[in-house]
Design an enzyme around this catalytic site. Structure first.
Site, mmCIF file in Angstrom:
data_model
loop_
_atom_site.group_PDB
_atom_site.id
_atom_site.type_symbol
_atom_site.label_atom_id
_atom_site.label_comp_id
_atom_site.label_asym_id
_atom_site.label_seq_id
_atom_site.Cartn_x
_atom_site.Cartn_y
_atom_site.Cartn_z
ATOM 1 N N ASP A 1 -52.413 113.706 12.476
ATOM 2 C CA ASP A 1 -51.070 113.252 13.437
ATOM 3 C C ASP A 1 -50.149 112.551 13.479
ATOM 4 O O ASP A 1 -50.214 111.786 11.844
ATOM 5 C CB ASP A 1 -52.380 112.063 14.542
ATOM 6 C CG ASP A 1 -53.376 112.904 15.328
ATOM 7 O OD1 ASP A 1 -52.744 114.556 15.460
ATOM 8 O OD2 ASP A 1 -53.864 112.719 15.132
ATOM 9 N N THR B 1 -48.645 109.505 15.293
ATOM 10 C CA THR B 1 -48.431 108.893 16.082
ATOM 11 C C THR B 1 -50.008 107.675 15.273
ATOM 12 O O THR B 1 -51.261 107.888 15.476
ATOM 13 C CB THR B 1 -48.689 108.556 17.514
ATOM 14 O OG1 THR B 1 -47.133 108.925 17.930
ATOM 15 C CG2 THR B 1 -48.207 107.204 17.684
ATOM 16 N N ASP C 1 -57.631 111.105 17.347
ATOM 17 C CA ASP C 1 -57.949 109.763 17.853
ATOM 18 C C ASP C 1 -58.138 110.442 20.099
ATOM 19 O O ASP C 1 -58.731 109.360 19.983
ATOM 20 C CB ASP C 1 -57.090 109.151 17.267
ATOM 21 C CG ASP C 1 -55.410 109.705 18.412
ATOM 22 O OD1 ASP C 1 -55.878 110.908 18.997
ATOM 23 O OD2 ASP C 1 -54.245 108.859 18.717
#
Length: 1137
Positions: free
Chosen positions: A454, A456, A776
């Protein structure tokens, strides 16, 4: 059941003086579902507010948090804890260790030997039986014959005690780790009007809990207020469809269920063993106590997230119960694929076990034949029944020699080395911010070839701030002054941000003077809230004016919408909706835009294109995340809107502003990605941001290079390229894309799963790719499970993502993944070091025992001596070599392939080279040592002869060669400096020193039990010099080219490794559990294995998910929501791991 409670005054509408409702009453209430539960709630309490009043709690302010009140509630309703299964005590572990088949054989042989030692026929009679049975002159020695049998029994006891202690300490360590994980689990509740995080174990009945997207509910409760709340209740009900929770439809929230969308509040009504999942746990635990469950837990799956069937346990604080419920046991056992190292160890262990069994049987056979020929043919001894005890004594002695050879030959220390290495790595990885949930993930990361990360929070700091804004038709390159924005636009902007961000997201004062304000909750929303503060506005005043309970409707953010909307109802009956989301998506839905005058004007296609080109793409090119803020009014004259028709609701918007949010790249990430690339690992970014932002961040991180011809695709384009005209994904099309793909932007969780599965299933390269994935969100679960190693974010990750993962990054930092790679490679190398050492001992000890026994009719190394050697090379060596710390040098080589032999050519060269030296020294001492050192020969001594200096020197030199060879075993890639970094491992130094001291004591004070006599200084110097020679010889061996060993390796080994999961459950259990953990049991399973293999031949999968910890009686899952391990973990679903 309900009627009984009603009769006793404790029914659903009963009354308790202290709290107004009893524990039993609340348990009965939570058994109801849907409208029936709503009706009963209204009948007994009026509504949920009435229930809160009975429980003496406030729906808005929660409990007052006074310790005496909390304690009283725990006493009345129970604590949010499920008692752990009672661990085995030390005596039970000792008894389990004594069940080993080889130890049993040794005990039987020792008892027979002990019994025969007390039989002493007349000397003349002994002489007539065989010349080898001649009585020694020292009668005291003859009377001490029992010592050898007793010494073997004592050695067996020592081995059992050491094994039991290892098991006990291992379980203690794992339980300690489990407890630490549980202590870190927290949940949000409201107390005294403030939202605070408390430990799950501290939640009590009456608490007002905040539930949000991604949470795994820690207790049962009744919904007070919900925003588009959807829950996955498959872990309780078995239904895979998400259940919508509404105040008038379904208000029951159950522990162990996952919040898949939305947010809300609930009042806790049942905790711990009284919650719905707690009741299930209690029943399951009772079943185990009744002995209904196999303690080895063979064939069980980890309980993790699946789309269709989720058997996760509740998020209550407890130790995992190693069991499964009765209904589950009736279902077919789900097969699990071995891990890479696990499969290689299985094959190697079986091969060594076969070789050891053959050699030991051959030795016993030759000894018996030689004795018969020598006694009855050469000596011409006539058979006599009076000599039977003498012959039995010989037979038992031969049998002990054979069994002892088997003890030395089989690598029973191998699982101990694996256990120690993994446990050591797990403990150290915690300090490197890697919380390991499944042990096999440690070593699998060492073979990783691809990381899909990912953006972020993983590659970036997840500290978001608004740095640019497009407001009132003007592009500000910095946050504008509030007086430059028209008042009505400023009011819409602040009000929209205030109500259309989750109320759990907020900006808190800094923890220390001069620090940055703390961002709590969603970081993108925190950036917007911070933007309002930069504009000198107070978003909290808006929230106080419009509390969360007054929000008419909320369309929460999800991966499909890419936006969030909140509807407010005005006093005149009209509605106003505020929306925020991905700029290029929302701008398409805007028909108006607010301009300088503060009024809205038409937003035509050419205007929209200009804003996208000049504003959005310019922001994105600088790595900024662009968010569009908009609103829409619904006048009374248009009638009541159809709120379920989202497509219609989210059209005709008016654009308020577009903001650019900066999330800086973590300073350590570019270097970490460079290390990955040097280590042969490809890093790919998979993000929901637009492609311009993603490309800019990827360039800053070093994922993209201007000179490289790599692909950056959006999710839509990616799907078009990999799908045929019928919309079906084709592996052949995917194989043309993924090798060059480095950035996948605007991707959905489905796109991530498709990419991960495509890479794993690809046959483009000769070696199968080993894929690690970070995630996440709740919808990242399938991709996390499909990957070989799934990393969940410890800070930003949802409980569902953590549940689906193998490792949790406690700092959400990509550089921690690189450390996991180092530890994974270190685990593999540690096992290789141990193998290099042990196989050298195996080869030498077996050949010496075999040759010596066949030539001298007695083993040069006695049974007790061999058990001591076995202890050195198993327990001590595994502890010494499996605790080597990793170095940066591990990242300078390419990943080991799944098919790479466990024993490399370099290792084979070292093993054979050292074996040649040790055999030469040992045979020289055995057959010429008496002449070289002018001592009495120990060869062809009578069976009752006392220990000799000759054989003591053979034994001493053999052990010292193993001690010095441990230094050589530290290097497996041809390094010459075997002492490099040795003092960084104090355990290694301590074991080497301790073993040497123990050897001195054994030689000088071991006496008859160890078949030793004290040596003088001169003899000790020669033994030490010959032992030290292994270090010098290693330098010579290092010069031998490994290409000379091509005969041993014809390319990569096949990946078809013995898979216990492919066998009948019971056969597979014996083959892996005992075959690895106590490989010596191969005596019994060889035939079973051969018969079973053909039936299941050809069954192969490509997913690493079997955990090495399934070998052990230890906690099965390292997740702080501790689920019951069940055999239906959903592995059948293509979206699962």
């Amino acid at each position: 059941m309900a009627s009984n409670f009603l009769e006793s005054g404790h029914g659903l509408c009963g009354h308790e003086s202290e709290f107004g409702c009893s524990k039993e009453e609340l348990c009965l209430l939570m058994e109801l579902r849907g409208e029936e539960a709503v009706a009963k709630l209204c009948e007994c309490y009026g509504d949920v507010n009435g229930l809160c009043a009975r429980l003496k709690t406030s729906p808005n302010r929660g409990l007052d948090g006074k310790p005496e009140d909390l304690q009283r509630r725990m006493e009345k309703f129970g604590a949010n804890v499920i008692p752990p299964k009672k661990p085995k005590n030390f005596l039970e572990l000792v008894w389990a260790a004594l069940q080993d088949i080889t130890l049993i054989i040794l005990v039987v042989a020792a008892i027979i030997s002990l019994g025969l030692s007390f039989y002493h026929p007349p000397s003349a009679e002994r002489h007539n039986c065989s010349s080898a049975a001649t009585v020694v002159e020292n009668e005291g020695e003859a009377e001490a014959e029992w010592i050898e049998g007793a010494a073997i029994l004592l050695s067996v006891v020592v081995v059992a005690l050491v094994t039991a202690f290892n098991e006990w300490s291992k379980e203690k360590q794992f339980r300690g780790l489990q407890k630490r994980i549980e202590q870190e689990q927290e949940f949000t509740v409201i107390r005294e009007g403030e939202m605070i995080q408390i430990k799950v174990s501290e939640i009590v009945v009456g608490d007002i809990a905040q539930v949000k997207y991604g949470d795994l509910l820690p207790a049962d409760g009744v919904l007070i207020q919900g925003n588009d709340l959807k829950v996955d209740e498959s872990s309780i009900t078995g239904e895979s469809d998400h259940v919508k929770k509404k105040l008038d439809k379904d208000v029951m929230l159950l522990s162990g269920t996952h919040v898949m969308e939305g947010s809300g509040k609930m009042v806790v009504t049942a905790v711990g063993v009284n919650s719905q999942s707690g009741i299930i746990f209690t029943l399951v635990g009772a079943g185990e106590e009744d002995g209904n469950v196999d303690q080895n837990n063979w064939g069980k799956e980890d309980s993790r997230f699946t789309e269709a069937e989720n058997k996760d346990g509740p998020a209550v604080e407890m130790q995992p119960l190693e069991t499964e419920s009765e209904p589950e046991k009736k279902k077919p056992v789900q097969r699990k694929e071995k891990s890479i190292l696990q499969g290689k160890l299985t094959r190697l262990a079986v091969q060594i076990g076969q070789a050891g069994l053959i050699m030991s049987a051959l030795t016993v056979f030759i000894l018996i034949i030689r004795f018969l020929i020598d006694t009855f043919w050469i000596q011409g001894v006539v058979w006599s029944y009076a000599c039977v005890p003498i012959y039995m004594q010989f037979l038992v002695n031969f049998f002990i020699i054979g069994v002892t050879m088997l003890v030395v030959a089989v690598p029973e220390g191998l699982p101990l080395a694996v256990t120690i290495s993994l446990a050591y790595s797990v403990k150290k990885m915690m300090k490197d911010n890697n919380l390991v949930r499944h042990l096999d993930a440690c070593e699998t990361m060492g073979s990783a070839t691809t990381i899909c990360s990912d953006k972020t929070g993983t590659l970036t700091m997840n500290r978001m701030t608004v740095v640019q804004a497009f407001i009132a038709n003007r592009h500000y390159k910095a946050v504008p002054e509030p007086d430059r924005i028209p008042a009505n636009i400023l009011d819409l902007l602040v009000r929209g941000i205030g109500v259309n961000c989750a109320y759990t997201s907020k900006i808190m004062p800094p923890e220390r003077v001069g620090g940055l304000p703390r961002q709590v909750g969603n970081k993108t929303e925190c950036a917007l809230l911070g933007f309002t503060l930069d504009l000198l506005q107070d978003y909290q005043a808006i929230r106080n004016e419009i509390p969360e309970e007054q929000l008419f409707k909320v369309y929460t953010f999800n991966s499909m919408r890419k936006s969030m909307s909140t509807v407010l109802k005005n006093p005149d009956g009209s509605y106003r909706m505020f929306t925020k989301g991905a700029s290029e998506i929302l701008l398409e839905k805007c028909s108006k835009i607010l301009v300088n005058s503060g009024r809205a004007r038409g937003f035509k296609d050419e205007n929209r294109l200009k804003v996208v080109k000049v504003v959005v793409e310019q922001m994105a090119s600088k790595g900024l995340r662009t968010i569009c803020l908009a609103y829409k009014d619904f006048p009374v004259s248009d009638g009541e809107p159809d709120w379920e028709n989202e497509a219609l609701i989210l059209t005709g918007l008016t654009c308020i502003a577009v903001v650019g949010i900066e999330d800086p790249v973590r300073p350590e990430v570019p270097e970490a990605i460079k290390k990955c690339q040097q280590a042969g690992i490809t890093v790919r970014m998979v993000t929901g941001d637009n492609i311009s932002t993603a490309r800019a961040i990827a360039s800053k991180c070093g994922i993209l290079d201007t000179e490289d011809n790599f692909l950056c695709l959006e999710g839509k384009e990616f799907n078009q390229l990999i799908c045929n005209p019928l919309g079906q994904i084709e592996q052949e099309r995917l194989d043309k894309i993924w090798p060059k793909l480095r950035v996948l932007a605007r991707s959905s969780p489905t796109d991530k799963y498709t990419l991960v599965k495509g890479i794993i299933d690809s046959t483009v390269f000769e070696r199968r790719q080993v894929v690690a994935v970070t995630g996440d969100g709740t919808n990242d679960g399938p991709a996390l499970k499909k990957a070989d190693v799934g990393f969940a974010m410890g800070i930003a990750g949802t409980d569902v993502a953590k549940e689906a993962s193998d490792i949790i990054l406690t700092d959400d930092n990509f550089s921690s993944i690189v450390k996991a790679v180092m530890w994974g490679r270190n685990v593999y190398d540690s096992i290789s070091k141990f193998l290099q050492f042990q196989l050298t001992v195996n080869v030498v000890a077996v050949i010496v025992a075999f040759t010596g026994a066949c030539i001298t009719q007695d083993a040069p190394l006695k049974a007790v001596q061999m058990l001591w050697v076995n202890l050195i090379m198993d327990t001590f060596a595994s502890l010494a070599l499996a605790t080597e710390p990793p170095t940066e040098a591990l990242l300078l080589r390419k990943p080991y392939g799944r098919t790479r032999p466990l024993i490399s050519r370099t290792m084979m060269r070292n093993i054979l080279g050292q074996a040649i030296y040790q055999l030469t020294v040992t045979f020289t001492l055995l057959f010429a040592g008496d002449k070289l050192f002018n001592i009495e020969s120990g060869r062809n001594a009578p069976i009752e002869a006392p220990p000799s200096e000759h054989y003591t020197m053979v034994f001493n030199t053999f052990v010292l060669m193993q001690i010095f060879n441990e230094f050589n075993a530290r290097k497996i890639n041809g390094e010459r400096n075997v002492f490099e970094g040795v003092f960084r491992n104090p355990i290694f130094c301590s074991i080497i020193l301790g073993t040497y001291v123990a050897q001195i004591l054994i030689v000088h004070f071991g006496g008859r039990p160890f078949s030793c006599v004290a040596l003088n200084v001169y003899q000790w110097l020669w033994c030490t010099l010959l032992g030290f020679g292994t270090l010098l010889w290693a330098q010579v061996v290092s010069t031998v080219p490994t290409k000379w060993l091509k005969f041993a390796y014809k390319g990569d080994d096949s990946d078809s490794v013995l898979d216990p999961g492919d066998l009948d459950p019971k056969t597979g259990q014996v083959l892996w559990y005992h075959g690895i953990r106590h490989v010596r049991v191969q005596i019994h399973v060889m035939k079973a294995f051969g018969d079973s293999l053909s039936v299941y031949e050809g069954r192969k999968t490509f997913k690493t998910q079997s955990s090495i910890q399934n070998l052990m009686d230890c906690p099965k899952n390292f997740i702080y929501q501790i689920p019951v391990s069940d055999e239906n973990g959903g592995r059948n679903s293509p979206s699962t791991k």
